[in-house]
Design a protein around this motif. Structure first.
Motif, PDB file in Angstrom:
ATOM      1  N   GLN A  22      63.390 -29.646 -10.046  1.00  0.00           N
ATOM      2  CA  GLN A  22      63.044 -28.369 -10.699  1.00  0.00           C
ATOM      3  C   GLN A  22      61.753 -27.899 -10.041  1.00  0.00           C
ATOM      4  N   LYS A  24      58.575 -25.909  -9.136  1.00  0.00           N
ATOM      5  CA  LYS A  24      57.656 -24.979  -9.814  1.00  0.00           C
ATOM      6  C   LYS A  24      57.042 -24.061  -8.759  1.00  0.00           C
ATOM      7  N   ARG A  61      49.698 -26.370  -0.872  1.00  0.00           N
ATOM      8  CA  ARG A  61      49.388 -25.464  -1.993  1.00  0.00           C
ATOM      9  C   ARG A  61      48.044 -25.775  -2.648  1.00  0.00           C
ATOM     10  N   ASP A 121      45.122 -30.350  -6.198  1.00  0.00           N
ATOM     11  CA  ASP A 121      46.458 -30.012  -5.663  1.00  0.00           C
ATOM     12  C   ASP A 121      47.160 -29.138  -6.690  1.00  0.00           C
ATOM     13  N   ASP A 122      48.236 -28.488  -6.254  1.00  0.00           N
ATOM     14  CA  ASP A 122      48.913 -27.575  -7.193  1.00  0.00           C
ATOM     15  C   ASP A 122      49.669 -28.336  -8.269  1.00  0.00           C
ATOM     16  N   ALA A 125      53.405 -34.719  -9.680  1.00  0.00           N
ATOM     17  CA  ALA A 125      54.777 -35.156 -10.003  1.00  0.00           C
ATOM     18  C   ALA A 125      54.724 -36.679 -10.173  1.00  0.00           C
ATOM     19  N   THR A 126      55.146 -37.442  -9.169  1.00  0.00           N
ATOM     20  CA  THR A 126      55.083 -38.909  -9.310  1.00  0.00           C
ATOM     21  C   THR A 126      53.673 -39.453  -9.064  1.00  0.00           C
ATOM     22  N   GLY A 127      52.828 -38.650  -8.415  1.00  0.00           N
ATOM     23  CA  GLY A 127      51.424 -39.040  -8.219  1.00  0.00           C
ATOM     24  C   GLY A 127      51.117 -39.671  -6.874  1.00  0.00           C
ATOM     25  N   THR A 129      51.153 -38.593  -3.752  1.00  0.00           N
ATOM     26  CA  THR A 129      50.337 -37.808  -2.812  1.00  0.00           C
ATOM     27  C   THR A 129      48.867 -37.867  -3.218  1.00  0.00           C
TER      28      THR A 129
HETATM   29  P1  AMP Z   1      53.983 -36.338  -5.989  1.00  0.00           P
HETATM   30  O1  AMP Z   1      53.357 -37.063  -4.835  1.00  0.00           O
HETATM   31  O2  AMP Z   1      55.337 -36.859  -6.377  1.00  0.00           O
HETATM   32  O3  AMP Z   1      53.047 -36.247  -7.178  1.00  0.00           O
HETATM   33  O4  AMP Z   1      54.279 -34.845  -5.513  1.00  0.00           O
HETATM   34  C1  AMP Z   1      53.259 -33.900  -5.461  1.00  0.00           C
HETATM   35  C2  AMP Z   1      53.344 -33.006  -4.258  1.00  0.00           C
HETATM   36  O5  AMP Z   1      54.677 -32.551  -4.021  1.00  0.00           O
HETATM   37  C3  AMP Z   1      52.509 -31.773  -4.504  1.00  0.00           C
HETATM   38  O6  AMP Z   1      51.781 -31.473  -3.307  1.00  0.00           O
HETATM   39  C4  AMP Z   1      53.490 -30.683  -4.852  1.00  0.00           C
HETATM   40  O7  AMP Z   1      53.153 -29.479  -4.209  1.00  0.00           O
HETATM   41  C5  AMP Z   1      54.860 -31.192  -4.406  1.00  0.00           C
HETATM   42  N1  AMP Z   1      55.862 -31.193  -5.489  1.00  0.00           N
HETATM   43  C6  AMP Z   1      56.458 -32.289  -6.042  1.00  0.00           C
HETATM   44  N2  AMP Z   1      57.333 -31.959  -6.998  1.00  0.00           N
HETATM   45  C7  AMP Z   1      57.288 -30.607  -7.093  1.00  0.00           C
HETATM   46  C8  AMP Z   1      57.952 -29.644  -7.937  1.00  0.00           C
HETATM   47  N3  AMP Z   1      58.843 -30.010  -8.871  1.00  0.00           N
HETATM   48  N4  AMP Z   1      57.654 -28.329  -7.772  1.00  0.00           N
HETATM   49  C9  AMP Z   1      56.743 -27.947  -6.829  1.00  0.00           C
HETATM   50  N5  AMP Z   1      56.102 -28.801  -6.008  1.00  0.00           N
HETATM   51  C10 AMP Z   1      56.347 -30.114  -6.122  1.00  0.00           C
END
Ligand code: AMP
Length: 176
Positions: A22, A24, A61, A121-122, A125-127, A129
């Motif tokens: 999904q 965003k 972003r 960061d924008d 999600a899972t954290g 990054t």
């Molecule tokens: P994560 O490492 O799983 O926390 O993913 C975070 C990174 O992936 C961020 O830089 C977000 O821009 C991008 N991202 C992950 N999931 C989404 C989502 N559902 N919508 C938009 N961007 C996402």
């Protein structure tokens, strides 16, 4: 900050870039002048007086609000980038993603031990990054690190990856 109003301005795109995600889309939020002003003022109120000297934005972003917060706080802006983008010597940190591995990079002279850093960061999600980015900036033995996201996908519990001593904030929250 009227977070409910701001949350409604984020566009949800199902199954982008792959099935099951999904996505965003923050472009529909950022294009509204009043919303952008609210975000800028809200972030300034949250972080003023904390002595932040550098805002570190995560590609790509994190490069939208990051420099705006830096400007409001009279701090510098530093990019954390993907492979092959930074021209001078870098430190890097690898991390695992759902499909394969990834890595984040920062210039070796980007920060110093005197810095108080706000990582931005924008979206959380899972954290993975942001955790890699926190580990990356730890190389500089900073005075303190704060972490901010525009959006937190609470169901994914990315927050649990981080040491509880790190102050993490997010402005808009969604359950997916
Ligand atoms: P994560 O490492 O799983 O926390 O993913 C975070 C990174 O992936 C961020 O830089 C977000 O821009 C991008 N991202 C992950 N999931 C989404 C989502 N559902 N919508 C938009 N961007 C996402």
């Amino acid at each position: 900050m009227d977070t409910k109003k701001l949350e409604k301005l984020v566009r949800n795109i199902p199954d982008f870039p792959i099935k099951g995600i999904q996505f965003k889309d923050v472009t529909t939020l950022f294009k509204e002048a009043d919303a952008l002003q609210e975000l800028s003022d809200g972030l300034y109120e949250m972080y003023k007086g904390k002595g932040i000297t550098k805002v570190v934005g995560i590609e790509s972003r994190g490069f939208i609000l990051g420099p705006m917060i830096a400007h409001r706080l009279h701090a510098g802006f530093v990019p954390v980038r993907k492979f092959g983008k930074l021209p001078a010597p870098t430190f890097s940190e690898s991390f695992s993603k759902e499909y394969g591995d990834d890595a984040v990079y920062i210039h070796q002279d980007a920060l110093s031990a005197n810095d108080v850093v706000l990582l931005h960061d924008d979206l959380l999600a899972t954290g993975g990054t942001m955790l890699a980015s926190v580990n990356l900036v730890k190389r500089f033995n900073l005075k303190k690190v704060y972490v901010n996201f525009l959006i937190e996908l609470e169901d994914l519990k990315g927050r649990a990856l981080f040491d509880p001593s790190i102050e993490i904030t997010s402005l808009l929250k969604y359950n997916i």
